[in-house]
Structure formats: structure tokens, C-alpha cells
Design a protein around this motif. Structure first.
Motif, PDB file in Angstrom:
ATOM      1  N   ILE A 183       0.336  -1.090  -0.056  1.00 61.27           N
ATOM      2  CA  ILE A 183      -0.260  -0.265  -0.466  1.00 61.27           C
ATOM      3  C   ILE A 183       0.606   1.417   0.330  1.00 61.27           C
ATOM      4  O   ILE A 183       1.988   1.487   0.841  1.00 61.27           O
ATOM      5  N   THR A 184       0.635   2.345  -1.169  1.00 56.40           N
ATOM      6  CA  THR A 184       1.584   3.015  -1.046  1.00 56.40           C
ATOM      7  C   THR A 184       0.559   4.367  -0.782  1.00 56.40           C
ATOM      8  O   THR A 184      -0.249   4.603  -1.604  1.00 56.40           O
ATOM      9  N   LEU A 185       0.598   5.501   0.325  1.00 53.00           N
ATOM     10  CA  LEU A 185      -0.050   6.880   0.473  1.00 53.00           C
ATOM     11  C   LEU A 185       1.036   7.611   0.179  1.00 53.00           C
ATOM     12  O   LEU A 185       2.577   7.604   0.599  1.00 53.00           O
ATOM     13  N   LYS A 186       0.234   9.064  -0.168  1.00 57.10           N
ATOM     14  CA  LYS A 186       0.971  10.180  -0.333  1.00 57.10           C
ATOM     15  C   LYS A 186       0.490  10.744   1.361  1.00 57.10           C
ATOM     16  O   LYS A 186      -0.536  11.206   1.435  1.00 57.10           O
ATOM     17  N   ILE A 187       1.995  11.745   1.913  1.00 52.71           N
ATOM     18  CA  ILE A 187       1.336  11.747   3.018  1.00 52.71           C
ATOM     19  C   ILE A 187       0.940  13.822   2.548  1.00 52.71           C
ATOM     20  O   ILE A 187       2.044  14.183   2.453  1.00 52.71           O
ATOM     21  N   ASN A 188      -0.241  14.042   2.824  1.00 52.84           N
ATOM     22  CA  ASN A 188      -0.711  15.302   2.420  1.00 52.84           C
ATOM     23  C   ASN A 188      -0.373  16.286   3.761  1.00 52.84           C
ATOM     24  O   ASN A 188       0.123  17.329   3.481  1.00 52.84           O
ATOM     25  N   SER A 189      -0.295  15.527   4.842  1.00 50.18           N
ATOM     26  CA  SER A 189       0.192  16.644   6.314  1.00 50.18           C
ATOM     27  C   SER A 189       0.574  15.433   7.103  1.00 50.18           C
ATOM     28  O   SER A 189      -0.601  14.741   7.270  1.00 50.18           O
ATOM     29  N   GLU A 190       1.214  15.903   7.929  1.00 51.53           N
ATOM     30  CA  GLU A 190       1.535  14.802   9.239  1.00 51.53           C
ATOM     31  C   GLU A 190       1.088  15.781  10.680  1.00 51.53           C
ATOM     32  O   GLU A 190       1.145  14.748  11.372  1.00 51.53           O
ATOM     33  N   ILE A 191       0.963  17.110   9.863  1.00 51.37           N
ATOM     34  CA  ILE A 191       0.148  16.823  11.378  1.00 51.37           C
ATOM     35  C   ILE A 191      -0.892  18.368  10.955  1.00 51.37           C
ATOM     36  O   ILE A 191      -0.883  19.173  10.525  1.00 51.37           O
ATOM     37  N   PRO A 192      -2.398  17.568  11.165  1.00 51.40           N
ATOM     38  CA  PRO A 192      -3.381  16.631  11.362  1.00 51.40           C
ATOM     39  C   PRO A 192      -2.605  15.494  10.147  1.00 51.40           C
ATOM     40  O   PRO A 192      -2.695  16.077   9.282  1.00 51.40           O
ATOM     41  N   THR A 193      -2.817  14.768  10.328  1.00 53.12           N
ATOM     42  CA  THR A 193      -2.142  13.022   9.368  1.00 53.12           C
ATOM     43  C   THR A 193      -3.442  13.637   8.462  1.00 53.12           C
ATOM     44  O   THR A 193      -4.725  13.219   9.010  1.00 53.12           O
ATOM     45  N   LYS A 194      -2.953  13.196   7.302  1.00 48.71           N
ATOM     46  CA  LYS A 194      -3.573  13.200   6.080  1.00 48.71           C
ATOM     47  C   LYS A 194      -3.116  12.739   5.067  1.00 48.71           C
ATOM     48  O   LYS A 194      -2.004  12.613   4.731  1.00 48.71           O
ATOM     49  N   PHE A 195      -3.931  12.034   3.894  1.00 51.37           N
ATOM     50  CA  PHE A 195      -3.124  10.776   3.498  1.00 51.37           C
ATOM     51  C   PHE A 195      -4.253  11.006   2.319  1.00 51.37           C
ATOM     52  O   PHE A 195      -5.436  11.241   2.065  1.00 51.37           O
TER      53      PHE A 195
END
Length: 118
Positions: free
Chosen positions: A95-107
Motif C-alpha cells: 500500500i502506497t500513500l501520499k502524506i498530505n499533512s503530518e499534523i494533523p495526519t492526512k493521506f
């Protein structure tokens, strides 16, 4: 002045606790997002085909409900999260996810590939 310092200390403690919780729940958030997105995409064949190989696409389309479980922690870096995972307690997928934001976590789910049973 003491009140201001006390308020500042409380704010710093709250912020540290928040960052700590975000850090320890990062993988759980990623798993929840990936599972939710897969359950939505399984009913949108064209979008699902874009992120899956043929065998993965067929497996996901056949399933009534997707239950995703990551088998390790994040193996990616630099804005990409990569997880080996099981779908519905069998068969291994990447599974590959793009990390849009680490805080708050958004994928955002980017790709899912079948590995076969090991």
C-alpha cells in the motif's frame, strides 16, 4: 505575569501531548484512511483501476467489505508512506500513500499492488 507564564506552560504541555499522540497514532491513521478509501473506491471501477494491478483490482472488486491490516510500520519516507498489508486477513499487498499533512495526519491512497502469499 504569573498567570501568563502558567498559561504558556499549559499551552506548551498541551502541544507536546498533541504531537506525541499524533506520532504514536500515525500508522493507525494511515491504515484507517487506506481502508476507508479502498471501501469507497471498490465501487468506482475506473478510479480503482488507476491505482491497482489487475489481480488486486479483481480481488478488491469481489470483496463485500475491505478489512485492511498493516503488517509493519511505515517503510517509506519523504512524503510517501509505504506499508505491507493484508486485505481481509489473507494475501499480501503493498500500500502506497501520499502524506498530505503530518499534523494533523492526512493521506491519499496512491497505489496498491499484490505480492502473493508468503
Amino acid at each position: 505575569m504569573r498567570r501568563f507564564i502558567r498559561l504558556l506552560i499549559q499551552l506548551m504541555l498541551f502541544l507536546m501531548a498533541y504531537l506525541f499522540l499524533e506520532g504514536i497514532t500515525f500508522d493507525w491513521h494511515a491504515q484507517t484512511v487506506a481502508q476507508t478509501q479502498l471501501n469507497i473506491l471498490k465501487n468506482q471501477p475506473n478510479k480503482l483501476k488507476r491505482i491497482c494491478d489487475k489481480q488486486t483490482y479483481n480481488q478488491i472488486r469481489k470483496a463485500r467489505q475491505i478489512k485492511l491490516s498493516f503488517t509493519t510500520d511505515n517503510q517509506g519516507g519523504s512524503g510517501i508512506a509505504y506499508y505491507p498489508a493484508k486485505i481481509n486477513h489473507s494475501k499480501y499487498y503493498g500500500i502506497t500513500l501520499k502524506i498530505n499533512s503530518e499534523i494533523p495526519t492526512k493521506f491519499t491512497l496512491v497505489r496498491i499492488r499484490y505480492f502473493g502469499k508468503h
